[in-house]
Every structure is written in structure tokens, then in C-alpha cells.
Design a protein around this motif. Structure first.
Motif, short mmCIF file in Angstrom:
data_model
loop_
_atom_site.label_atom_id
_atom_site.label_comp_id
_atom_site.label_asym_id
_atom_site.label_seq_id
_atom_site.Cartn_x
_atom_site.Cartn_y
_atom_site.Cartn_z
N UNK A 1 -47.29 28.38 13.73
CA UNK A 1 -47.99 29.13 14.82
C UNK A 1 -47.91 30.64 14.84
N UNK A 2 -46.57 31.25 14.62
CA UNK A 2 -46.49 32.56 14.73
C UNK A 2 -46.99 33.25 13.45
N UNK A 3 -46.85 32.57 12.57
CA UNK A 3 -47.49 33.00 11.18
C UNK A 3 -48.68 33.26 11.28
N UNK A 4 -49.47 32.37 11.88
CA UNK A 4 -50.89 32.34 12.02
C UNK A 4 -51.46 33.50 13.13
N UNK B 1 -49.79 37.23 10.68
CA UNK B 1 -50.21 37.53 9.44
C UNK B 1 -51.94 38.02 9.20
N UNK B 2 -52.62 37.32 10.09
CA UNK B 2 -54.23 37.94 9.60
C UNK B 2 -54.33 39.21 10.13
N UNK B 3 -53.89 39.42 11.47
CA UNK B 3 -54.06 40.84 11.87
C UNK B 3 -53.34 41.94 11.11
N UNK B 4 -52.05 41.55 10.55
CA UNK B 4 -51.36 42.48 9.53
C UNK B 4 -52.48 42.54 8.20
N UNK B 5 -52.75 41.61 7.78
CA UNK B 5 -53.72 41.92 6.59
C UNK B 5 -54.68 42.44 6.72
N UNK B 6 -55.37 42.32 7.91
CA UNK B 6 -56.60 43.15 8.40
C UNK B 6 -56.11 44.64 8.34
#
Lengths: 373, 247
Positions: A46-49, A52-57
Motif C-alpha cells: 500500500x505504501x509503495x502504491x 512510487x507513482x508520484x515519485x516517478x511522475x
């Protein structure tokens, strides 16, 4: 009923049973082996979800790769300003070192890397010569290349040096000086001669009780007050001396731990064979002691590498310093400039520190499997 | 036994703090003599032989080894140590070096022998202790008996005049004691001057020219092995022997 037994024929040695393998098995064993583990796995996913996406963005999808000014990076929905890093990259690495002379820095780094490879990987090169190169020849080459003033090279004052180059110069000097000095101090502290022992203890305790920032400050501001009129010390040199002495005190204590771990019998056997004190130390005790404290030593190196950023206090611009100096550039003003700069600096530090850490693991593994204690 | 005196100990005293560990030791060892020292633990026998190569410093009296008097003079101590080989109870092999390197280290660094010559020398001694095939292995890969034999070879590589053994078989499993004792008997038969602290009475009877019994820091009785084992005179010697030999 009696309990006697006599074997009539030996049992053959059988191969072990084959365990069922496969990805699902691994997942089951490692991620969901118990209720607590399963809950933790779900929480981690859950924490990864979330993260990670905002970081990648930020870092990739919304990032700005092309542009010539801060305007390109301003505006809603924009991510990292990599264009800024690209534009300033040369400064981040070389500081204000003249473009035409930057090949000298590259050459110095190459020579250093060669020396490191020769020193740190298993090979057949003669150990004595490698040490002479790394600790004596290379520093001379590096100084001549970077500073100039001889062999037809123009002088580049240390005030022009900056960025990753300064970080590496300070860190490599600190690391390279702290290990031999630290070993000498540790031996001095363990010495039976009272003068040597007292001086070693005083030195170690003095440098360990003062913060590095104070050492740098004192070296920079107070040292000139004690020197005769007109005589001045290069600012970078002051920092190098301060850092070297400071870290050698810490290294001394780490090495001392290693020395204490060697059984007294080793030293006795060496002496009983007729080896002198220095022969016993160099051939028998130190090789074992240093192997034992690789984690502590590399820990010190990594800490020292990061501590080099403190040279900003005396007006030297290491990697972090030069990043900070540059994000105040009005051409590149944007909400993302500072953050991007810091992330870049952090990433560079991570590369070097993680590299050192991995090397340490490699060394420990290699030494443990090669030699059985 | 006639021959030059290689070790002379006169009126030796030593203290560990307030504890009087060696009391008035007087002993002369001649070339080629084999001395076995026995006694209960704490009797000072290990301390005595460690004084001979200055691993311990004596407080009073004189020790003269191979004509050199032991004092705080470091140079002379190193000279003595070149001629006196020592084998320890805990082997004390250097774990980060191979068996061959363990043996060639001292000849190369102390006697300035060229490497190939030192290796040939080491191999000859490894053959003598019957483990030449282990030369490339590390100590951790060998059994206790093999390690102790390497330790003996290592000491022999310096061609010492005197060999000191400090309970060489006490840390070994019983089935390995014989292989080490065989090497030591071999050495003794070859005429090496030896002082051996041990509990192995069979070895003492076989090899010793003199057996010394020590207790509480003193030499209680010193005799040829026959007379020592058959006819001990002092009460403490008798008590000790009855415990060890168990009758």
C-alpha cells in the motif's frame, strides 16, 4: 530384551531430498508466511502504491528535460527541472575550473581510479609498488595536474575548484590519510612507552571532542592569526589538513578495536620466531586486525565522504555548495529548481556511498570464504 | 652428559604482582639434552619456559641463553629468539597465511633468505613432520594434530639450537596426540636440545634425559626418568605421580 547393535554393512551416502521451488513458493515463504507477515506485506505494498507513482511522475513523466531558463520549469504540473541540471552540469562537476583545462581533472581521476583498482581488487601486482603509487606517486601526479604551475601546465588556483571535484579531493585526501595515520595512532595508544602512549591518547581525544565544523572554522579563521605576517596557507590545504587529522582520530579507535580482537598468542608466536615489532605488526597483526574491522573502517569512510560538505563553512564550494550557489541564479528561478538540485546532489552522494558500502560487502565475503579462521 | 651449557638459569625469581610465581630456580641445560618439566597447573612451568625466550621477563636472577644474558636489551632478545624455537599449546598458526607461508615467513624476514630457498627449506621440514601435501592449505582447513605439526615445522625452519614446547598436546583430541609425539620423539632422537612441558609421561620416559617436577613455583625434584618414575623421593612428587599415573 537387550539393547545391543552391531552394524553389518555401511549405509550409502544419499543425495538430499529435492524441495519444491518456484516463484509462488518464494512469495508464500517470504511474504505471507504468517498472519503478521501477511499484514506487513499488504501495508508495504500500500505504501509503495502511494509513494512510487508520484515519485516517478515527478522524476520522469512530468519532468522537464529541455529548456534554457527557469520559465521552462515553471508552471503547474511540472516535475523535476532536469534542464537546470543539464545546463549547470559542468559547474556541478568542475566548479569554475577553466573548460580548456578540464582534461587535467579527468586524467587525475583516471589515474586515481587505476590506483584504486590496483589496490582493492585481487591481482598479481607487487603490493609494495602499488602502495608506493597510491600513497606517494599518485598524490604528486594529482597535485601537479590539478594545480599546475610546472611541466608546462598553467596554474589553476584552488579558489576556482568546485563541485564534485572538490568533494572528491577532500574525501580522497581525508580517507587516504586517515587510515595510515589512524593505524599509527592506534599502535601508539597500545604502546608500552609512556610518552608515545600519552601523546597518542591526547591527540585522539582532542580531535574527537571537537566537531568537524569547528575544526574547519578554526583552521580557516584562526590559523592565519598564528602565522607570521604575509605568510598564508591555501584555504583548501587548511581544510585538507583539518579533515585528515580529524578523521584519523576516529580511525584510530576503530583500528584499536581490531587490534584488541587479535589473540595474544598471535603476537607471541610472531615474536618467538624472531620477528621485530614492526615485522610482527605488518605481517601478522595488522592484516588480521584490519580485516576484522572492515565494516567500521568503511563506515568511517562513508561518514567522512558526506562530512566534506562542511567545507562550505570556509567558503569552499563542494558538490552541495555549488548546487546551492547555482539555484539562486535568476535565469533558472522556478519552484522546482532547488528541489531538483538537491535531489541530484543526493543522488551523486548516494552513488559514491553505496558504492563504498557494496565494496565493503564484497571484501568481507571474499576474505571470509578464502580464509577460514 | 657433557657438552656446552646452552641455558643457564641462576637464582631466578618472578612475581605476577604480589604472587611469587617462580621461586629460586636454578637449572643448567647442556647441548643435546632433553628436559621434560611436569607438575600441576599453576606450578609455574609454562612461566619458566616463557622466561627463556623472554615472552615473560624475570624479576631477579640471571638467565643466559646461548651465551647471551636476557635483559631489557631488545636487540639481544631478538638474537636469542632466533636460536630458540617455541611450540605453543594453542598452535598459534597465522590464519591468514597458508601452511607454506607460515613456515617461510621467519626465514625470509629474519634471516633474509630468498623466497625459493625458504620454500625449499619449508617443504623439507613439512616432509619431516609428514604433511608436505598440506602446504597450500590454510590452518583452518587442517586438523589439530596437523596444525601442531605445522607449528613444529615452522619453528624448525629457523634452525634453532633449542626447542621449547609448552604443553604441545594438551589441546589435541586423543587420537591426534600420537602423531605429534612421534614427531617430537623423532626430533629428540636427532639430537635437538629440548625443554618440554607436558603431561605425557610415556613421552617423558622414552625421550627425557632429565625429568623435572615443579610445584608452586619451585623445582621439587629433578632426576633421570627411570629414577624419577620408579623412585620419587619427595612426598609432593609421589602425590602428583599417583594422580597422574593413577594407582
Amino acid at each position: 530384551m537387550s539393547e545391543t547393535f552391531v552394524r553389518s554393512e555401511s549405509s550409502p551416502s544419499l543425495p538430499p531430498p529435492v524441495r519444491r521451488r518456484g516463484i509462488l513458493r518464494w512469495v508464500q515463504d517470504n511474504l505471507f508466511s504468517s498472519w503478521l507477515n501477511s499484514l506487513l506485506t499488504i501495508a508495504a505494498v500500500y505504501l509503495l502504491v502511494l509513494a512510487v507513482p508520484p515519485l516517478l511522475d515527478w522524476a520522469l513523466f512530468d519532468a522537464v528535460f529541455d529548456g534554457t531558463s527557469g520559465a521552462a520549469c515553471s508552471g503547474a504540473g511540472k516535475g523535476a527541472c532536469w534542464a537546470f541540471v543539464e545546463a549547470k552540469f559542468n559547474q556541478f562537476i568542475y566548479g569554475r575550473y577553466p573548460d580548456a583545462e578540464q582534461w587535467r581533472v579527468n586524467l587525475a581521476v583516471l589515474l586515481g581510479a587505476l590506483g584504486l583498482v590496483a589496490l582493492l581488487t585481487p591481482n598479481k601486482l607487487p603490493k609494495g609498488w602499488v602502495l608506493v603509487y597510491v600513497f606517494l606517486l599518485f598524490p604528486i601526479f594529482a597535485f601537479v595536474l590539478l594545480y599546475g604551475g610546472s611541466v608546462g601546465l598553467s596554474v589553476v588556483e584552488t579558489s576556482s575548484w568546485g563541485g564534485l571535484m572538490v568533494t572528491l579531493v577532500v574525501a580522497v585526501t581525508g580517507i587516504g590519510a586517515s587510515l595510515p595515520l589512524g593505524v599509527l595512532l592506534a599502535l601508539g595508544r597500545a604502546s608500552r612507552m609512556p610518552v608515545v602512549r600519552t601523546l597518542s591518547i591526547l591527540f585522539i581525544e582532542l580531535w574527537r571532542s571537537v566537531p568537524l565544523i569547528t575544526v574547519l572554522f578554526m583552521a580557516s579563521v584562526m590559523l592565519p592569526l598564528f602565522l607570521p605576517e604575509g605568510m598564508s596557507f591555501d584555504k583548501l590545504l587548511r581544510a585538507l589538513i583539518g579533515v585528515a587529522l580529524f578523521s584519523s582520530a576516529y580511525m584510530a579507535e576503530v583500528v584499536r578495536g581490531g587490534l584488541a580482537a587479535i589473540p595474544a598468542g598471535q603476537y607471541e608466536a610472531a615474536r618467538a620466531l624472531g620477528l621485530t615489532y614492526w615485522q610482527s605488526m605488518g605481517q601478522i597483526i595488522l592484516p588480521q586486525a584490519l580485516r576484522a574491522v572492515i565494516p567500521g573502517v568503511v563506515n568511517n569512510f562513508i561518514g567522512l565522504f558526506k562530512d566534506t560538505t562542511l567545507v562550505l563553512i570556509i567558503g569552499l564550494f563542494d558538490l552541495l555548495g555549488i548546487v546551492q550557489a547555482n539555484y539562486t541564479d535568476p535565469t533558472w528561478a522556478s519552484p522546482q529548481t532547488a528541489v531538483t538540485g538537491y535531489v541530484f546532489a543526493a543522488f551523486m552522494f548516494w552513488v559514491f556511498c553505496f558504492g563504498m558500502s557494496r565494496y565493503s560487502v564484497y571484501m568481507e565475503r571474499r576474505l571470509e570464504t578464502d580464509r577460514n579462521k | 652428559m657433557t657438552g656446552t651449557a646452552v641455558i643457564e638459569i641462576e637464582k631466578l625469581h618472578k612475581w605476577f604482582g604480589d604472587f611469587h610465581v617462580l621461586k629460586d630456580i636454578n637449572l643448567t641445560v647442556r647441548e643435546g639434552e632433553r628436559i621434560v618439566v611436569v607438575g600441576p597447573s599453576g606450578s609455574g612451568k609454562s612461566t619458566l619456559i616463557r622466561c627463556i625466550n623472554r615472552l615473560e621477563a624475570h624479576d631477579q636472577g640471571r638467565i643466559v641463553v646461548d651465551g647471551i644474558e636476557l635483559s631489557d636489551d631488545l636487540k639481544r632478545i631478538d638474537e636469542v629468539r632466533r636460536e630458540v624455537g617455541m611450540v605453543f599449546q594453542q598452535f598459534n598458526l597465522f590464519p591468514h597465511m597458508t601452511v607454506l607461508e607460515n613456515c617461510t615467513l621467519a626465514p625470509i624476514w629474519v634471516r633474509n633468505m630468498p623466497e625459493h630457498e625458504a620454500e625449499a627449506l619449508a617443504m623439507s621440514f613439512l616432509e619431516r613432520v609428514r604433511i608436505p601435501e598440506q602446504a597450500a592449505k590454510y590452518p583452518g582447513q587442517l586438523s589439530g594434530g596437523q596444525q601442531q605439526r605445522v607449528a613444529i615445522a615452522r619453528a624448525l625452519c629457523m634452525n634453532p639450537k633449542i626447542m621449547l614446547f609448552d604443553e604441545p598436546t594438551s589441546a589435541l583430541d586423543p587420537e591426534m596426540i600420537k602423531e605429534v609425539l612421534d614427531v617430537m620423539v623423532d626430533l629428540a632422537d636427532g639430537g635437538m636440545t629440548m625443554i618440554c612441558v607436558t603431561h605425557e609421561m610415556g613421552f617423558a620416559r622414552r625421550v627425557a634425559d632429565r625429568v623435572i617436577f615443579m610445584d608452586e613455583g619451585e623445582i621439587i625434584e629433578m632426576k633421570e626418568p627411570e629414577a624419577f618414575f620408579e623412585n620419587p623421593e619427595n612426598e609432593r612428587t609421589k602425590a602428583f605421580l599417583s594422580q597422574i599415573i593413577g594407582d
